[in-house]
Design a protein around this motif. Sequence first.
Motif, PDB file in Angstrom:
ATOM      1  N   ASP A 133       0.837  -1.350  -0.131  1.00  0.00           N
ATOM      2  CA  ASP A 133       0.046  -0.008  -0.127  1.00  0.00           C
ATOM      3  C   ASP A 133       0.815   1.202  -0.157  1.00  0.00           C
ATOM      4  O   ASP A 133       2.026   1.106   0.303  1.00  0.00           O
ATOM      5  N   TYR A 134       0.120   2.459  -0.410  1.00  0.00           N
ATOM      6  CA  TYR A 134       1.058   3.629  -0.578  1.00  0.00           C
ATOM      7  C   TYR A 134       1.589   4.105   0.896  1.00  0.00           C
ATOM      8  O   TYR A 134       2.598   4.481   0.698  1.00  0.00           O
ATOM      9  N   ALA A 135       1.103   3.561   1.847  1.00  0.00           N
ATOM     10  CA  ALA A 135       1.651   4.172   2.928  1.00  0.00           C
ATOM     11  C   ALA A 135       2.877   3.443   3.236  1.00  0.00           C
ATOM     12  O   ALA A 135       4.023   4.118   3.752  1.00  0.00           O
ATOM     13  N   ASP A 136       3.132   2.172   3.161  1.00  0.00           N
ATOM     14  CA  ASP A 136       4.444   1.401   3.272  1.00  0.00           C
ATOM     15  C   ASP A 136       5.422   1.619   2.302  1.00  0.00           C
ATOM     16  O   ASP A 136       6.659   1.964   2.741  1.00  0.00           O
ATOM     17  N   ILE A 137       5.015   1.942   1.148  1.00  0.00           N
ATOM     18  CA  ILE A 137       5.914   2.638   0.112  1.00  0.00           C
ATOM     19  C   ILE A 137       6.211   4.007   0.398  1.00  0.00           C
ATOM     20  O   ILE A 137       7.661   4.182   0.121  1.00  0.00           O
ATOM     21  N   ALA A 138       5.342   4.829   0.864  1.00  0.00           N
ATOM     22  CA  ALA A 138       6.217   6.336   1.352  1.00  0.00           C
ATOM     23  C   ALA A 138       7.128   5.936   2.320  1.00  0.00           C
ATOM     24  O   ALA A 138       8.298   6.679   2.380  1.00  0.00           O
ATOM     25  N   MET A 139       6.917   5.043   3.473  1.00  0.00           N
ATOM     26  CA  MET A 139       7.843   5.074   4.216  1.00  0.00           C
ATOM     27  C   MET A 139       9.328   4.216   3.809  1.00  0.00           C
ATOM     28  O   MET A 139      10.449   4.844   4.143  1.00  0.00           O
ATOM     29  N   ILE A 140       9.253   3.237   2.895  1.00  0.00           N
ATOM     30  CA  ILE A 140      10.368   2.805   2.182  1.00  0.00           C
ATOM     31  C   ILE A 140      11.063   3.861   1.416  1.00  0.00           C
ATOM     32  O   ILE A 140      12.450   4.040   1.532  1.00  0.00           O
ATOM     33  N   VAL A 141      10.422   4.621   0.770  1.00  0.00           N
ATOM     34  CA  VAL A 141      11.240   5.655   0.013  1.00  0.00           C
ATOM     35  C   VAL A 141      11.454   6.982   0.263  1.00  0.00           C
ATOM     36  O   VAL A 141      12.100   7.817  -0.364  1.00  0.00           O
ATOM     37  N   GLU A 142      10.675   7.000   1.565  1.00  0.00           N
ATOM     38  CA  GLU A 142      11.134   8.206   2.433  1.00  0.00           C
ATOM     39  C   GLU A 142      10.368   9.517   1.607  1.00  0.00           C
ATOM     40  O   GLU A 142      10.913  10.726   1.401  1.00  0.00           O
ATOM     41  N   ARG A 143       9.279   9.359   1.266  1.00  0.00           N
ATOM     42  CA  ARG A 143       8.473  10.303   0.649  1.00  0.00           C
ATOM     43  C   ARG A 143       6.755  10.393   1.230  1.00  0.00           C
ATOM     44  O   ARG A 143       6.531   9.271   1.837  1.00  0.00           O
ATOM     45  N   ASP A 144       6.144  11.413   0.787  1.00  0.00           N
ATOM     46  CA  ASP A 144       4.785  11.284   1.493  1.00  0.00           C
ATOM     47  C   ASP A 144       3.942  10.493   0.544  1.00  0.00           C
ATOM     48  O   ASP A 144       4.115  10.330  -0.601  1.00  0.00           O
ATOM     49  N   VAL A 145       2.726  10.048   1.082  1.00  0.00           N
ATOM     50  CA  VAL A 145       1.743   9.338   0.211  1.00  0.00           C
ATOM     51  C   VAL A 145       1.384   9.909  -1.192  1.00  0.00           C
ATOM     52  O   VAL A 145       1.185   9.318  -2.042  1.00  0.00           O
ATOM     53  N   ALA A 146       0.950  11.087  -0.883  1.00  0.00           N
ATOM     54  CA  ALA A 146       0.509  11.857  -2.247  1.00  0.00           C
ATOM     55  C   ALA A 146       1.724  12.036  -3.324  1.00  0.00           C
ATOM     56  O   ALA A 146       1.433  11.804  -4.501  1.00  0.00           O
ATOM     57  N   ALA A 147       2.999  12.113  -2.854  1.00  0.00           N
ATOM     58  CA  ALA A 147       4.249  12.192  -3.569  1.00  0.00           C
ATOM     59  C   ALA A 147       4.310  10.903  -4.373  1.00  0.00           C
ATOM     60  O   ALA A 147       4.338  10.832  -5.704  1.00  0.00           O
ATOM     61  N   CYS A 148       3.996   9.577  -3.598  1.00  0.00           N
ATOM     62  CA  CYS A 148       4.108   8.349  -4.017  1.00  0.00           C
ATOM     63  C   CYS A 148       3.084   8.157  -5.172  1.00  0.00           C
ATOM     64  O   CYS A 148       3.387   7.589  -6.130  1.00  0.00           O
ATOM     65  N   ARG A 149       1.760   8.573  -4.938  1.00  0.00           N
ATOM     66  CA  ARG A 149       0.866   8.397  -5.859  1.00  0.00           C
ATOM     67  C   ARG A 149       1.308   9.144  -7.171  1.00  0.00           C
ATOM     68  O   ARG A 149       1.061   8.804  -8.357  1.00  0.00           O
ATOM     69  N   GLN A 150       1.727  10.130  -7.011  1.00  0.00           N
ATOM     70  CA  GLN A 150       2.348  11.125  -8.221  1.00  0.00           C
ATOM     71  C   GLN A 150       3.181  10.318  -9.041  1.00  0.00           C
ATOM     72  O   GLN A 150       3.397  10.427 -10.077  1.00  0.00           O
ATOM     73  N   ILE A 151       4.181   9.844  -8.283  1.00  0.00           N
ATOM     74  CA  ILE A 151       5.477   9.117  -8.956  1.00  0.00           C
ATOM     75  C   ILE A 151       4.967   7.894  -9.516  1.00  0.00           C
ATOM     76  O   ILE A 151       5.254   7.644 -10.831  1.00  0.00           O
ATOM     77  N   MET A 152       4.021   7.166  -9.194  1.00  0.00           N
ATOM     78  CA  MET A 152       3.537   6.178  -9.486  1.00  0.00           C
ATOM     79  C   MET A 152       2.675   6.488 -11.156  1.00  0.00           C
ATOM     80  O   MET A 152       2.984   5.623 -12.165  1.00  0.00           O
ATOM     81  N   HIS A 153       1.970   7.469 -10.892  1.00  0.00           N
ATOM     82  CA  HIS A 153       1.222   7.869 -12.079  1.00  0.00           C
ATOM     83  C   HIS A 153       2.117   8.291 -13.474  1.00  0.00           C
ATOM     84  O   HIS A 153       2.014   7.846 -14.593  1.00  0.00           O
ATOM     85  N   ARG A 154       3.175   8.892 -12.863  1.00  0.00           N
ATOM     86  CA  ARG A 154       4.234   9.332 -13.895  1.00  0.00           C
ATOM     87  C   ARG A 154       5.037   8.039 -14.412  1.00  0.00           C
ATOM     88  O   ARG A 154       5.161   8.019 -15.686  1.00  0.00           O
ATOM     89  N   ALA A 155       5.354   7.177 -13.534  1.00  0.00           N
ATOM     90  CA  ALA A 155       6.075   6.022 -13.989  1.00  0.00           C
ATOM     91  C   ALA A 155       5.096   5.034 -15.051  1.00  0.00           C
ATOM     92  O   ALA A 155       5.745   4.473 -15.864  1.00  0.00           O
ATOM     93  N   ARG A 156       4.072   5.047 -14.760  1.00  0.00           N
ATOM     94  CA  ARG A 156       3.129   4.387 -15.452  1.00  0.00           C
ATOM     95  C   ARG A 156       2.982   4.884 -16.952  1.00  0.00           C
ATOM     96  O   ARG A 156       3.039   4.144 -17.987  1.00  0.00           O
ATOM     97  N   THR A 157       3.060   6.141 -17.014  1.00  0.00           N
ATOM     98  CA  THR A 157       2.974   6.806 -18.166  1.00  0.00           C
ATOM     99  C   THR A 157       3.967   6.799 -19.006  1.00  0.00           C
ATOM    100  O   THR A 157       4.234   6.503 -20.331  1.00  0.00           O
TER     101      THR A 157
END
Length: 313
Positions: A133-157
């Motif tokens: 889930d995004y909460a765990d991902i955010a902890m791992i990469v040391e970003r907040d959840v909103a930033a991780c969602r944006q990163i994921m969207h950009r990566a998929r594109t």
Amino acid sequence: MPASTAELRELRPLMFSIAYRMLGSVTEAEDVVQDAFVRLHERSLAGEIIERPEAYASTVATRLAIDALRSARRTREVYTGTWLPEPLLDDDADPAHRVERDETLSFAFLAVLERLGPVERAVYLLREVFQLDYADIAMIVERDVAACRQIMHRARTRIADGRPRFEADAARDAALLDSFFAALDEGDVDALASVLADDVVFYADGGGLAPAVRHPLHGAIAVARFLAGLVRRGGGMHVRLEHTIANGEAALRVSAADGATLSVLMVHVDGGRVSVVGNQLNPEKLGHLGPVGDLNALMAGEAGEAGATRDDD
């Protein structure tokens, strides 16, 4: 109580699975796993209780892989020719290398991941493959959840056109591969072209250390002719072709007469046709498979024999 060494070792496949997909390198992934294992072991020896061992192992492996990828980026930017991942064969004796198969393990997709930066790649893989889930991902990469969602969207594109375009059909694809390998064995250009996608791409990775085309080849006819030429050249050097599975897909292990590996030819199928072919020839990326042959010396010897034959005529 602290985890035992045996319990910690059970986490090695998970850590290798993350590190290999991040780095596309068996050797570098092994280094990450070893470093992560040492850290886990040290915490356990200190009497610390790791309440979520898998989560901690994923965190350490991912962060170490991000650091390794950042260090490798400069090298890859000036890499000679096309960069392809190190092949991971099904017959690998190390149980930690028995990575679960999915499309993100294929050599073609690992090459596409090169479009992503280290953190982008981590977020994408942790979400898409390991389903965190995004909460765990955010902890791992040391970003907040909103930033991780944006990163994921950009990566998929950024990698959308690198995903399979069609649903896989195991029976159809198996029959196709039988036809491909039969045509390859016979050096039949027309038969090869008939099983290749119109927009098929052939990549070769020699890393400047082995003879390889430095730019991709495109199109069924061009790739078919080149592959048939490789088979003819290999026959003259008495190479051996062994069917295997690399990164979950059909492949050929090309070996010298003494059994030393010369290359691994990997085949990616999409939509009922061979869409990508990759030939890994870089000896530095084949060492984990055992003895590696000297393709340059083999080709030089072939040229010498041909010259001697002409002199005798």
